[in-house]
Write a protein that holds these residues in place. Structure first.
Motif, PDB file in Angstrom:
ATOM      1  N   TYR A 187       0.792  -1.224   0.000  1.00 19.67           N
ATOM      2  CA  TYR A 187       0.000   0.000   0.000  1.00 19.67           C
ATOM      3  C   TYR A 187       0.831   1.284   0.000  1.00 19.67           C
ATOM      4  CZ  TYR A 187      -3.164  -3.577   1.867  1.00 19.67           C
ATOM      5  OH  TYR A 187      -3.859  -4.731   2.075  1.00 19.67           O
ATOM      6  N   ALA A 242       4.395   4.408  -3.835  1.00 26.38           N
ATOM      7  CA  ALA A 242       3.327   3.436  -3.579  1.00 26.38           C
ATOM      8  C   ALA A 242       3.065   2.596  -4.827  1.00 26.38           C
ATOM      9  CB  ALA A 242       2.049   4.157  -3.158  1.00 26.38           C
ATOM     10  N   LEU A 250      -3.099   5.762  -3.804  1.00 24.41           N
ATOM     11  CA  LEU A 250      -3.290   5.630  -2.355  1.00 24.41           C
ATOM     12  C   LEU A 250      -4.162   6.773  -1.847  1.00 24.41           C
ATOM     13  CD1 LEU A 250      -2.455   4.066   0.232  1.00 24.41           C
ATOM     14  CD2 LEU A 250      -0.527   5.645   0.428  1.00 24.41           C
ATOM     15  N   ARG A 270      -6.943   5.839   3.429  1.00 26.59           N
ATOM     16  CA  ARG A 270      -6.204   4.587   3.633  1.00 26.59           C
ATOM     17  C   ARG A 270      -4.810   4.870   4.170  1.00 26.59           C
ATOM     18  NH1 ARG A 270      -5.990  -0.429  -0.501  1.00 26.59           N
ATOM     19  NH2 ARG A 270      -7.849  -0.872   0.717  1.00 26.59           N
ATOM     20  N   GLU A 271      -4.162   5.920   3.663  1.00 25.84           N
ATOM     21  CA  GLU A 271      -2.825   6.262   4.137  1.00 25.84           C
ATOM     22  C   GLU A 271      -2.841   6.544   5.638  1.00 25.84           C
ATOM     23  OE1 GLU A 271       0.715   9.567   3.313  1.00 25.84           O
ATOM     24  OE2 GLU A 271      -0.971   9.365   1.913  1.00 25.84           O
TER      25      GLU A 271
END
Length: 549
Positions: free
Chosen positions: A109, A248, A252, A256-257
């Protein structure tokens, strides 16, 4: 705080002064490199030296703190010798477990670059908390260890452990991404990078250790925190030289980060608990090790024959890690306490002796890098398993030479300092045969989609070795938890012979492992989807044409 008159300086003061001068010289050299317009420096991408300096400062902070840790545990927190060694082993093992988490999240990710930045921030905060001290002048261990400030100490260790997990494996992966798989400069590049690691380790050990032992613990730990901040700044400024590597693997989203960062912070809470209960760490190592092995085999069995056999070679090399590091890491634990108690130090602070190993690496690193290149050009470069066998032989020999020198001096007599230098010399040559070579092999032999996970697995097995080192160190404390000279030498003699025996076995099976590596058929992934449209061949979202995940 006043400065001592130069006329009254002892050996430790002069060593610290020379360390400060060397640090300024290294920084001046770095500034001269940064001013060059060329994309390459001494035949390597400029990005290698950005990573060199960023990792140098991270290791400055980490190894500076590490040099003080066993002494801080015994002299400030008043833990017994055996217990302090066990805490030290649990701490260093957890430092090498967390790269599995950091590597996995970066692979899937986050990307290596953002993982390094997040890890660096946690490290800087952790070193800052290490500078906080509790009760002063307490001589009762029960009262001392009941101080609430001890929880701040455990929290600082937890931040450093998780921060290392996000930074350690991922910055090593970016080094490999700067080179093609078939590039003959790869082993040389990792050796140069390893010199950066040990330049920082040497200078951090000297300067942080000196301040911590002679001025105050908080001054030493505070300097370690400053070093980590400088490393972060260099990494951020040098981003363009990385040529788009470490980003990544796909788009991203911010939500989510931030979730990934929250996972990292949750890991800090878990580690804060684990580092206080060292036996739990041992059980965790066993359970997680079996799970990691199962996952690695699952991934390996899905691969075609040659990549599958390369994975088997990787597993063999990784399995040797606990043996080597379990013995080598006595340096920061039992060997440091032995040096403090039973070596004729001539007035030099104990922590400064841990700078011997990284200084040797800085001096010998170019020789070994040149040696591998010279032998490679002649087709006589030893395979990775042969180098690993030589490493185990030398680490065992180091213990045997140290025991012989201590016994030759006579029972109850301080061990001549010469033998401290000799054990570090043999162990350093062993390390140069294993650690940079292992980093290169992991990066070279691993399928791209498992790169950071396998690098994390490499560090994970180093974690097992560090925990074993703590258990060996605990044994040197004997029944009462207090180290004795005779008992420690007896243990050193035993582990020395075990290591030499293991080296013979490794050398015997090395031809089979070399065949598994299939070095003659290694190829770079030149056909990248979208490569013709974008300037960076490995930008986020790229995959090998036809590849599925």
């Amino acid at each position: 705080m006043g400065f001592k008159n130069v006329a009254s300086w002892n050996e430790g003061d002069w060593i610290a002064a020379l360390g400060a001068i060397a640090l300024f010289a290294v920084l001046a050299f770095g500034l001269s490199l940064g001013g060059r317009k060329s994309d390459e420096v001494v035949g390597h991408p400029k990005g290698l030296f950005v990573l060199f300096y960023a990792e140098m400062w991270e290791r400055f902070s980490y190894y500076g703190m590490r040099a003080l840790l066993i002494l801080y545990l015994t002299k400030f927190w008043l833990f017994g010798d055996g217990k302090a060694n066990l805490i030290y082993g649990a701490y260093t093992s957890l430092v090498y477990i967390t790269p599995v988490l950091g590597g996995y999240l970066a692979d899937r990710y986050l990307g290596q670059r953002k993982a390094v930045v997040f890890g660096g921030i946690l490290l800087a905060i952790g070193h800052g908390f290490m500078a906080y001290e509790g009760l002063q002048g307490v001589t009762d261990p029960v009262v001392k260890q009941g101080d609430p400030a001890l929880n701040v100490f455990w929290f600082a260790l937890a931040l450093i452990i998780v921060g290392s997990g996000f930074l350690k494996a991922n910055i090593s992966v970016i080094v490999g991404q700067l080179y093609r798989l078939t590039d003959g400069r790869r082993d040389s590049a990792y050796t140069i990078f390893y010199m950066g690691v040990n330049t920082g380790a040497a200078l951090g050990t000297i300067l942080v250790g000196y301040l911590g032992e002679t001025v105050g613990w908080s001054y030493g730990f505070g300097l370690a925190g400053i070093g980590m901040v400088v490393g972060l700044i260099i990494f951020a400024i040098g981003r363009p030289a990385l040529r788009g590597q470490g980003e990544a693997p796909g788009p991203l989203a911010k939500a989510r980060e931030y979730t990934l960062y929250a996972i990292g912070l949750a890991a800090v809470a878990v580690i804060w608990l684990l580092v206080q209960y060292q036996d739990v760490v041992g059980n965790l190592l066993a359970v997680a090790g079996v799970a990691m092995l199962g996952y690695t085999l699952y991934e390996a069995l899905k691969l075609p024959k040659e990549p599958r056999e390369r994975m088997f070679a990787i597993l063999f090399l990784i399995a040797l890690n606990p043996i080597f590091w379990g013995l080598f890491e006595q340096a920061g634990g039992s060997l440091s306490l032995y040096t403090d108690k039973f070596v004729d130090r001539g007035g030099v602070p104990t922590s400064l002796f841990q700078s011997i190993n990284p200084i040797y690496i800085v001096l010998l690193g170019p020789i070994f890098a040149g040696l591998w290149l010279m032998l490679g050009k002649r087709g006589r470069d030893p395979s990775a398993p042969v180098k690993f066998g030589l490493a185990l032989f030398q680490v065992g020999l180091g213990f045997l030479v140290f025991v012989w020198g201590a016994k030759a001096a006579g029972p109850g007599v301080a061990t001549p300092v010469l033998f401290v230098f000799l054990i570090y010399l043999l162990h350093t040559m062993a390390e140069l045969c294993l650690s940079p070579v292992g980093l290169s092999a992991m990066n070279r032999l691993t399928p791209r989609h498992l790169a950071s996970f396998i690098m994390g697995a490499w560090f994970y097995m180093t974690a097992v070795g560090n925990f074993i080192a703590g258990k060996i160190g605990e044994a040197t404390g004997g029944e009462g938890g207090v180290m004795t000279q005779g008992g420690t030498l007896s243990i050193y003699q035993t582990i020395g012979w075990v290591s030499i025996g293991a080296s013979v076995v490794v050398l015997l099976v090395s031809p089979v492992v070399k065949r598994w590596m299939h070095l003659d058929t290694l190829r770079d992934d030149d056909e990248l989807a979208g490569q013709a449209q974008l300037a960076e061949p490995e930008a986020a979202g790229f995959r090998v044409a036809g590849e599925t995940r």
